[in-house]
Design a protein around this motif. Structure first.
Motif, PDB file in Angstrom:
ATOM      1  N   MET A   1       3.303   2.843   1.278  1.00  0.00           N
ATOM      2  CA  MET A   1       1.894   3.119   1.111  1.00  0.00           C
ATOM      3  C   MET A   1       1.417   4.028   2.245  1.00  0.00           C
ATOM      4  O   MET A   1       1.717   3.795   3.408  1.00  0.00           O
ATOM      5  CB  MET A   1       1.113   1.803   1.133  1.00  0.00           C
ATOM      6  CG  MET A   1      -0.329   1.962   0.783  1.00  0.00           C
ATOM      7  SD  MET A   1      -1.028   0.436   0.158  1.00  0.00           S
ATOM      8  CE  MET A   1      -2.017  -0.020   1.550  1.00  0.00           C
ATOM      9  N   PHE A   2       0.668   5.061   1.892  1.00  0.00           N
ATOM     10  CA  PHE A   2       0.117   6.051   2.811  1.00  0.00           C
ATOM     11  C   PHE A   2       1.198   6.782   3.614  1.00  0.00           C
ATOM     12  O   PHE A   2       0.894   7.425   4.600  1.00  0.00           O
ATOM     13  CB  PHE A   2      -0.893   5.426   3.782  1.00  0.00           C
ATOM     14  CG  PHE A   2      -2.070   4.788   3.113  1.00  0.00           C
ATOM     15  CD1 PHE A   2      -2.975   5.557   2.413  1.00  0.00           C
ATOM     16  CD2 PHE A   2      -2.267   3.428   3.186  1.00  0.00           C
ATOM     17  CE1 PHE A   2      -4.071   4.978   1.785  1.00  0.00           C
ATOM     18  CE2 PHE A   2      -3.352   2.839   2.563  1.00  0.00           C
ATOM     19  CZ  PHE A   2      -4.258   3.616   1.857  1.00  0.00           C
ATOM     20  N   GLY A   3       2.463   6.648   3.229  1.00  0.00           N
ATOM     21  CA  GLY A   3       3.542   7.328   3.938  1.00  0.00           C
ATOM     22  C   GLY A   3       3.755   6.809   5.341  1.00  0.00           C
ATOM     23  O   GLY A   3       4.185   7.548   6.220  1.00  0.00           O
TER      24      GLY A   3
ATOM     25  N   SER B   1       5.717   4.317   7.955  1.00  0.00           N
ATOM     26  CA  SER B   1       6.958   3.557   8.128  1.00  0.00           C
ATOM     27  C   SER B   1       6.647   2.138   8.606  1.00  0.00           C
ATOM     28  O   SER B   1       5.533   1.865   9.066  1.00  0.00           O
ATOM     29  CB  SER B   1       7.841   4.259   9.169  1.00  0.00           C
ATOM     30  OG  SER B   1       7.250   4.146  10.452  1.00  0.00           O
ATOM     31  N   PRO B   2       7.628   1.241   8.537  1.00  0.00           N
ATOM     32  CA  PRO B   2       7.390  -0.112   9.066  1.00  0.00           C
ATOM     33  C   PRO B   2       6.954  -0.093  10.538  1.00  0.00           C
ATOM     34  O   PRO B   2       6.045  -0.829  10.925  1.00  0.00           O
ATOM     35  CB  PRO B   2       8.737  -0.809   8.884  1.00  0.00           C
ATOM     36  CG  PRO B   2       9.346  -0.112   7.700  1.00  0.00           C
ATOM     37  CD  PRO B   2       8.913   1.336   7.843  1.00  0.00           C
ATOM     38  N   LEU B   3       7.581   0.749  11.342  1.00  0.00           N
ATOM     39  CA  LEU B   3       7.176   0.846  12.748  1.00  0.00           C
ATOM     40  C   LEU B   3       5.769   1.438  12.855  1.00  0.00           C
ATOM     41  O   LEU B   3       4.980   1.054  13.721  1.00  0.00           O
ATOM     42  CB  LEU B   3       8.176   1.690  13.537  1.00  0.00           C
ATOM     43  CG  LEU B   3       7.999   1.719  15.037  1.00  0.00           C
ATOM     44  CD1 LEU B   3       7.980   0.305  15.622  1.00  0.00           C
ATOM     45  CD2 LEU B   3       9.109   2.529  15.670  1.00  0.00           C
ATOM     46  N   GLY B   4       5.450   2.347  11.941  1.00  0.00           N
ATOM     47  CA  GLY B   4       4.099   2.904  11.899  1.00  0.00           C
ATOM     48  C   GLY B   4       3.057   1.839  11.593  1.00  0.00           C
ATOM     49  O   GLY B   4       1.942   1.866  12.126  1.00  0.00           O
ATOM     50  N   TRP B   5       3.420   0.871  10.741  1.00  0.00           N
ATOM     51  CA  TRP B   5       2.504  -0.235  10.451  1.00  0.00           C
ATOM     52  C   TRP B   5       2.310  -1.115  11.678  1.00  0.00           C
ATOM     53  O   TRP B   5       1.206  -1.600  11.926  1.00  0.00           O
ATOM     54  CB  TRP B   5       2.989  -1.063   9.256  1.00  0.00           C
ATOM     55  CG  TRP B   5       2.650  -0.405   7.954  1.00  0.00           C
ATOM     56  CD1 TRP B   5       3.523   0.162   7.062  1.00  0.00           C
ATOM     57  CD2 TRP B   5       1.348  -0.214   7.401  1.00  0.00           C
ATOM     58  NE1 TRP B   5       2.836   0.693   5.997  1.00  0.00           N
ATOM     59  CE2 TRP B   5       1.497   0.473   6.181  1.00  0.00           C
ATOM     60  CE3 TRP B   5       0.062  -0.541   7.828  1.00  0.00           C
ATOM     61  CZ2 TRP B   5       0.417   0.822   5.373  1.00  0.00           C
ATOM     62  CZ3 TRP B   5      -1.014  -0.194   7.027  1.00  0.00           C
ATOM     63  CH2 TRP B   5      -0.835   0.482   5.823  1.00  0.00           C
ATOM     64  N   VAL B   6       3.380  -1.332  12.449  1.00  0.00           N
ATOM     65  CA  VAL B   6       3.246  -2.103  13.693  1.00  0.00           C
ATOM     66  C   VAL B   6       2.270  -1.383  14.621  1.00  0.00           C
ATOM     67  O   VAL B   6       1.376  -2.005  15.205  1.00  0.00           O
ATOM     68  CB  VAL B   6       4.623  -2.307  14.377  1.00  0.00           C
ATOM     69  CG1 VAL B   6       4.464  -2.875  15.776  1.00  0.00           C
ATOM     70  CG2 VAL B   6       5.519  -3.186  13.519  1.00  0.00           C
ATOM     71  N   HIS B   7       2.444  -0.084  14.735  1.00  0.00           N
ATOM     72  CA  HIS B   7       1.547   0.733  15.567  1.00  0.00           C
ATOM     73  C   HIS B   7       0.104   0.631  15.069  1.00  0.00           C
ATOM     74  O   HIS B   7      -0.826   0.363  15.843  1.00  0.00           O
ATOM     75  CB  HIS B   7       2.020   2.190  15.550  1.00  0.00           C
ATOM     76  CG  HIS B   7       1.029   3.159  16.087  1.00  0.00           C
ATOM     77  ND1 HIS B   7       0.779   3.296  17.431  1.00  0.00           N
ATOM     78  CD2 HIS B   7       0.199   4.036  15.459  1.00  0.00           C
ATOM     79  CE1 HIS B   7      -0.153   4.223  17.604  1.00  0.00           C
ATOM     80  NE2 HIS B   7      -0.519   4.683  16.421  1.00  0.00           N
TER      81      HIS B   7
ATOM     82  N   VAL C   1       6.454   6.654  16.937  1.00  0.00           N
ATOM     83  CA  VAL C   1       6.059   7.060  15.589  1.00  0.00           C
ATOM     84  C   VAL C   1       5.458   8.462  15.513  1.00  0.00           C
ATOM     85  O   VAL C   1       5.256   8.978  14.415  1.00  0.00           O
ATOM     86  CB  VAL C   1       5.067   6.048  14.972  1.00  0.00           C
ATOM     87  CG1 VAL C   1       5.694   4.689  14.837  1.00  0.00           C
ATOM     88  CG2 VAL C   1       3.770   5.976  15.745  1.00  0.00           C
ATOM     89  N   ALA C   2       5.161   9.067  16.634  1.00  0.00           N
ATOM     90  CA  ALA C   2       4.450  10.348  16.642  1.00  0.00           C
ATOM     91  C   ALA C   2       5.292  11.482  16.063  1.00  0.00           C
ATOM     92  O   ALA C   2       6.503  11.528  16.253  1.00  0.00           O
ATOM     93  CB  ALA C   2       4.034  10.694  18.062  1.00  0.00           C
TER      94      ALA C   2
ATOM     95  N   ASP D   1      -4.667   7.664  -0.817  1.00  0.00           N
ATOM     96  CA  ASP D   1      -3.210   7.746  -0.889  1.00  0.00           C
ATOM     97  C   ASP D   1      -2.779   8.749  -1.966  1.00  0.00           C
ATOM     98  O   ASP D   1      -3.183   8.659  -3.107  1.00  0.00           O
ATOM     99  CB  ASP D   1      -2.630   6.356  -1.193  1.00  0.00           C
ATOM    100  CG  ASP D   1      -1.141   6.273  -0.923  1.00  0.00           C
ATOM    101  OD1 ASP D   1      -0.606   7.164  -0.239  1.00  0.00           O
ATOM    102  OD2 ASP D   1      -0.509   5.305  -1.388  1.00  0.00           O
ATOM    103  N   GLY D   2      -1.987   9.709  -1.550  1.00  0.00           N
ATOM    104  CA  GLY D   2      -1.481  10.712  -2.478  1.00  0.00           C
ATOM    105  C   GLY D   2      -2.362  11.942  -2.610  1.00  0.00           C
ATOM    106  O   GLY D   2      -1.902  12.998  -3.041  1.00  0.00           O
TER     107      GLY D   2
END
Length: 162
Positions: free
Chosen positions: A1-3, A5-11, A56-57, A118-119
């Motif tokens: 979702m929204f492109g 990543s899992p680490l991006g979600w943690v961030h 994540v940057a 999204d999209g």
């Protein structure tokens, strides 16, 4: 979702609490109050966001914002312990923590506009008038907010002294 990543979600989810907590402190105290429960939540959330941004940057400016955020947070939260109760400590603390909120909101607004809906995001170009207008608005809010905070601190100091 929204492109993201899992680490991006943690961030994202780790730094997200800093936004309403900062808004709450600005609304109730006129500034970020570091020695409070909300101030502790703000610090932890900001640290999560600032540290994980390096993982994540995708844009080089993100690293600059991450380093600046960490430095400004340390200066803001360290002002009182280092400078004591001298009036300059409160100015340094207030200015630094307001700048940290600006550095939180600048990439937040940019990423929201570049990912939502999204999209079919509202902004696809970093030079979009909508994005530049939003970023410019944040800068105006920062300048006006810092001005109001400094005036308030100066008046409060004179009132307490007189």
């Amino acid at each position: 979702m929204f492109g993201i990543s899992p680490l991006g979600w943690v961030h994202t989810l780790g730094s997200l609490p800093a936004i309403p907590v900062a808004a709450y402190m600005f609304a109730t105290h006129g500034r970020i109050v570091p020695r409070s429960t909300a101030g502790t939540v703000y610090l932890v959330s900001m640290l999560i966001g600032a540290v994980t941004v390096f993982l994540v940057a995708h844009e080089p400016v993100s690293y600059v914002i991450g380093v600046a955020t960490l430095a400004i947070l340390l200066a803001g939260y360290g002002a009182r312990p280092v400078l004591g109760t001298r009036p300059v400590a409160r100015y340094v603390e207030t200015i630094c923590l307001s700048l940290s909120a600006f550095l939180l909101m600048l990439p937040t607004v940019t990423e929201v506009l570049r990912r939502v809906p999204d999209g079919h995001p509202l902004v696809t170009d970093l030079h979009s008038p909508l994005l530049l207008g939003a970023q410019g608005s944040l800068l105006v809010i920062l300048v006006l907010g810092l001005t109001a905070q400094i005036i308030y601190l100066a008046r409060h100091r004179r009132t307490a002294a007189g």
